[in-house]
Design an enzyme around this catalytic site. Structure first.
Site, PDB file in Angstrom:
ATOM      1  N   GLN A  37       4.165  -4.574   2.788  1.00 21.31           N
ATOM      2  CA  GLN A  37       2.886  -4.035   3.269  1.00 21.31           C
ATOM      3  C   GLN A  37       2.672  -4.261   4.760  1.00 21.31           C
ATOM      4  O   GLN A  37       1.896  -3.537   5.383  1.00 21.31           O
ATOM      5  CB  GLN A  37       1.714  -4.664   2.494  1.00 21.31           C
ATOM      6  CG  GLN A  37       1.674  -4.318   1.010  1.00 21.31           C
ATOM      7  CD  GLN A  37       1.393  -2.852   0.732  1.00 21.31           C
ATOM      8  OE1 GLN A  37       0.908  -2.104   1.591  1.00 21.31           O
ATOM      9  NE2 GLN A  37       1.704  -2.403  -0.461  1.00 21.31           N
ATOM     10  N   HIS A  92       3.130  -9.828  -4.957  1.00 17.23           N
ATOM     11  CA  HIS A  92       3.406  -8.685  -5.839  1.00 17.23           C
ATOM     12  C   HIS A  92       4.377  -9.204  -6.914  1.00 17.23           C
ATOM     13  O   HIS A  92       5.147 -10.139  -6.657  1.00 17.23           O
ATOM     14  CB  HIS A  92       4.069  -7.595  -4.982  1.00 17.23           C
ATOM     15  CG  HIS A  92       4.332  -6.309  -5.696  1.00 17.23           C
ATOM     16  ND1 HIS A  92       5.470  -6.092  -6.437  1.00 17.23           N
ATOM     17  CD2 HIS A  92       3.619  -5.158  -5.763  1.00 17.23           C
ATOM     18  CE1 HIS A  92       5.446  -4.861  -6.922  1.00 17.23           C
ATOM     19  NE2 HIS A  92       4.322  -4.273  -6.535  1.00 17.23           N
ATOM     20  N   ASP A 121       7.887 -11.232   2.203  1.00 24.57           N
ATOM     21  CA  ASP A 121       7.825  -9.901   1.611  1.00 24.57           C
ATOM     22  C   ASP A 121       7.000  -9.051   2.580  1.00 24.57           C
ATOM     23  O   ASP A 121       5.776  -9.172   2.636  1.00 24.57           O
ATOM     24  CB  ASP A 121       7.169  -9.977   0.231  1.00 24.57           C
ATOM     25  CG  ASP A 121       6.917  -8.577  -0.340  1.00 24.57           C
ATOM     26  OD1 ASP A 121       7.213  -7.591   0.358  1.00 24.57           O
ATOM     27  OD2 ASP A 121       6.406  -8.497  -1.468  1.00 24.57           O
ATOM     28  N   LYS A 158       7.030   3.096   2.087  1.00 22.85           N
ATOM     29  CA  LYS A 158       5.677   2.703   2.512  1.00 22.85           C
ATOM     30  C   LYS A 158       5.517   2.821   4.020  1.00 22.85           C
ATOM     31  O   LYS A 158       4.441   2.573   4.563  1.00 22.85           O
ATOM     32  CB  LYS A 158       5.381   1.267   2.073  1.00 22.85           C
ATOM     33  CG  LYS A 158       5.277   1.086   0.556  1.00 22.85           C
ATOM     34  CD  LYS A 158       4.848  -0.321   0.217  1.00 22.85           C
ATOM     35  CE  LYS A 158       5.168  -0.727  -1.200  1.00 22.85           C
ATOM     36  NZ  LYS A 158       4.284  -0.147  -2.196  1.00 22.85           N
ATOM     37  N   CYS A 173       0.030  -4.449  -9.596  1.00 19.78           N
ATOM     38  CA  CYS A 173       1.245  -5.280  -9.742  1.00 19.78           C
ATOM     39  C   CYS A 173       1.053  -6.659  -9.122  1.00 19.78           C
ATOM     40  O   CYS A 173       1.980  -7.211  -8.506  1.00 19.78           O
ATOM     41  CB  CYS A 173       2.470  -4.605  -9.143  1.00 19.78           C
ATOM     42  SG  CYS A 173       2.778  -2.977  -9.792  1.00 19.78           S
TER      43      CYS A 173
HETATM   44  N1  7TS Z   1       5.751  -6.175  -2.248  1.00 19.05           N
HETATM   45  C1  7TS Z   1       4.517  -5.741  -1.978  1.00 19.05           C
HETATM   46  C2  7TS Z   1       3.597  -6.591  -1.177  1.00 19.05           C
HETATM   47  C3  7TS Z   1       4.109  -4.493  -2.449  1.00 19.05           C
HETATM   48  O1  7TS Z   1       2.870  -4.080  -2.189  1.00 19.05           O
HETATM   49  C4  7TS Z   1       4.996  -3.712  -3.205  1.00 19.05           C
HETATM   50  C5  7TS Z   1       4.599  -2.387  -3.787  1.00 19.05           C
HETATM   51  C6  7TS Z   1       6.283  -4.212  -3.431  1.00 19.05           C
HETATM   52  C7  7TS Z   1       6.621  -5.444  -2.941  1.00 19.05           C
HETATM   53  C8  7TS Z   1       7.303  -3.445  -4.189  1.00 19.05           C
HETATM   54  O2  7TS Z   1       7.667  -2.310  -3.522  1.00 19.05           O
HETATM   55  P1  7TS Z   1       8.718  -1.304  -4.171  1.00 19.05           P
HETATM   56  O3  7TS Z   1       8.894  -0.246  -3.162  1.00 19.05           O
HETATM   57  O4  7TS Z   1       9.949  -2.099  -4.409  1.00 19.05           O
HETATM   58  O5  7TS Z   1       8.108  -0.840  -5.449  1.00 19.05           O
HETATM   59  N2  7TS Z   1       3.243  -2.214  -3.961  1.00 19.05           N
HETATM   60  C9  7TS Z   1       2.646  -1.206  -4.605  1.00 19.05           C
HETATM   61  C10 7TS Z   1       1.253  -1.078  -4.654  1.00 19.05           C
HETATM   62  O6  7TS Z   1       0.464  -1.857  -4.152  1.00 19.05           O
HETATM   63  N3  7TS Z   1       0.947   0.038  -5.342  1.00 19.05           N
HETATM   64  O7  7TS Z   1       2.074   0.641  -5.723  1.00 19.05           O
HETATM   65  C11 7TS Z   1       3.145  -0.127  -5.272  1.00 19.05           C
END
Ligand code: 7TS
Length: 418
Positions: A213, A133, A210, A236, A375
């Site tokens: 997910q 990401h 990371d 999430k 992203c």
């Molecule tokens: N890493 C992964 C693998 C992600 O899928 C996401 C967010 C992030 C980091 C960042 O998360 P945040 O909470 O800091 O924004 N992924 C997504 C997505 O797939 N669609 O919307 C956000």
């Protein structure tokens, strides 16, 4: 044997029962029952989490680590207890290894901004995967521009899995950190992180995961994974927005400089300099997201009650069902899911339909999916796609909802063929 275990676990899991915990699933969208398949972007929150947040805001609202009055004490204890819940959930050695941050993005920026800035210099290399990401790419690019180290990418095979042969060549004595997304938000692929860790260890590099997910869907044991850093977002995994965490081994956190300076992260401040508070507060500057932190603790309780193994098996069985149905649609191109284990995350294109138009029409049928680059533009580029439709399932989704998605994709094809 695996089949039998998997069937048994899936049977113990009562999806109709868990669905009752999520009021939003009773909503009608455009006259249809909501079919929420955008869980990789953010999950829904069960009543227990909403109640914990409301309870904190209503009855125990106070700043923490400051006041000795009763509300201050209650808020402080509950917020610290949330760190302990997260620590138990991922089997950390100590709750002081859990730093609450806003989200996975902030956790990854913390690693780059603190550990990276203190330990990397020109001539060093950081190796991440092409599946990252943007939040595990851009912080390293920003830092590399300042410090002059190199950022390298482990490619994927045409099947959409990590190319471990290439990784073995890329990870060398120059490598100071290997970073990998535990599970891809685009392909759903669960990466062979143990193999990457061994490669990192063999050259003395730090190993970062990371887990944004992975942690919502599978049991995570940071001691078994033996990672140095693990980043996650609360929203999430059934928790509130505005809260996430970074796990890091205590000896690392001890040696790292603070990321942000201000209130609560200090032990003493003089005009000549400052000393730092004990862990994890050294990394939690300013007034904390107290209710959100407590909400994330409630989310972890909720998921633990269900049981992460039982949840994983249910989703694996559901994912297998979806995969079979999608593969039978000749006008659908599905990315990934060719080899290795994957989450129930399906990025696809319907012949002749732009993903944004597709997502729009699905919404009219009450089905929430995401369209776009998710992203993860470097991954999209190497796989030769600009945009996809992405349906991402969670444990409260059902086979009936999968059938609705499949039927709606057929509708899309028919409407746009006209
Ligand atoms: N890493 C992964 C693998 C992600 O899928 C996401 C967010 C992030 C980091 C960042 O998360 P945040 O909470 O800091 O924004 N992924 C997504 C997505 O797939 N669609 O919307 C956000």
């Amino acid at each position: 044997m695996m089949e039998a275990i998997s069937e048994r676990a899936a049977k113990q899991f009562d999806v109709e029962n868990v669905r009752r915990d999520f009021s939003v699933l009773e909503r009608k969208i455009n006259g249809h029952a909501l079919c929420y398949l955008d869980n990789a972007a953010t999950s829904q929150r069960p009543k227990a989490v909403v109640d914990a947040v409301v309870e904190s805001l209503t009855w125990s609202n106070a700043n923490i680590h400051r006041a000795i009055h009763t509300l201050g004490y209650e808020a402080t204890v509950a917020y610290e207890e949330a760190h302990k819940k997260v620590a138990r959930f991922i089997n950390a050695k100590s709750w002081r290894e859990i730093v609450f941050v806003r989200n996975a993005t902030e956790a990854l920026n913390l690693v780059a901004g603190s550990w990276g800035a203190a330990n990397l210099r020109a001539g060093d290399e950081v190796v991440v995967t092409i599946m990252e990401h943007h939040s595990n790419i851009v912080p390293w690019q920003l830092l590399a521009a300042r410090l002059g180290f190199e950022l390298k990418f482990i490619p994927v095979t045409p099947d959409g899995i990590l190319d471990l042969d290439a990784a073995a060549k890329l990870i060398t004595r120059k490598t100071k950190l290997v970073g990998a997304v535990h599970a891809s938000n685009v392909l759903g692929a669960i990466n062979p992180v143990e193999k990457l860790r061994e490669m990192a260890r063999s050259v003395g590099a730090r190993f970062l995961l990371d887990g944004a997910q992975s942690i919502p869907h599978m049991a995570v044991d940071v001691r078994a994974l033996d990672c140095d850093f693990f980043a996650a977002s609360g929203h999430k995994m059934c928790g509130p927005t505005g809260i996430g965490f970074l796990y890091a081994k205590k000896e690392l956190l001890d040696g790292m400089p603070p990321f942000l300076g201000g209130g609560d992260m200090i032990a003493t401040v003089t005009t000549n300099g400052s000393t730092w508070n004990e862990l994890p507060w050294k990394f939690e500057a300013g007034t904390s997201a107290v209710a959100e932190g407590i909400g994330m603790g409630a989310a972890v309780d909720y998921l633990s009650n269900i049981g992460m193994n039982s949840l994983f098996e249910y989703e694996r069985e559901l994912g297998g069902y979806v995969l079979e149905k999608l593969r039978a649609l000749p006008y659908v191109t599905l990315y990934g899911h060719k080899r290795g284990e994957s989450l129930a995350v399906f990025s696809l294109n319907v012949e002749g339909v732009h993903p944004h138009d597709g997502a729009n029409l699905l919404d009219r049928l009450g089905i929430a999916v995401r369209s776009g680059h998710h992203c993860a533009q470097p991954l999209m580029n190497v796989l030769g796609m600009d945009n996809t439709l992405r349906a991402s399932f969670y444990f409260y989704n059902t086979r009936e909802e999968a059938d609705r998605l499949v039927h709606a994709l057929g509708e899309l094809k028919r409407v746009f063929d006209r």
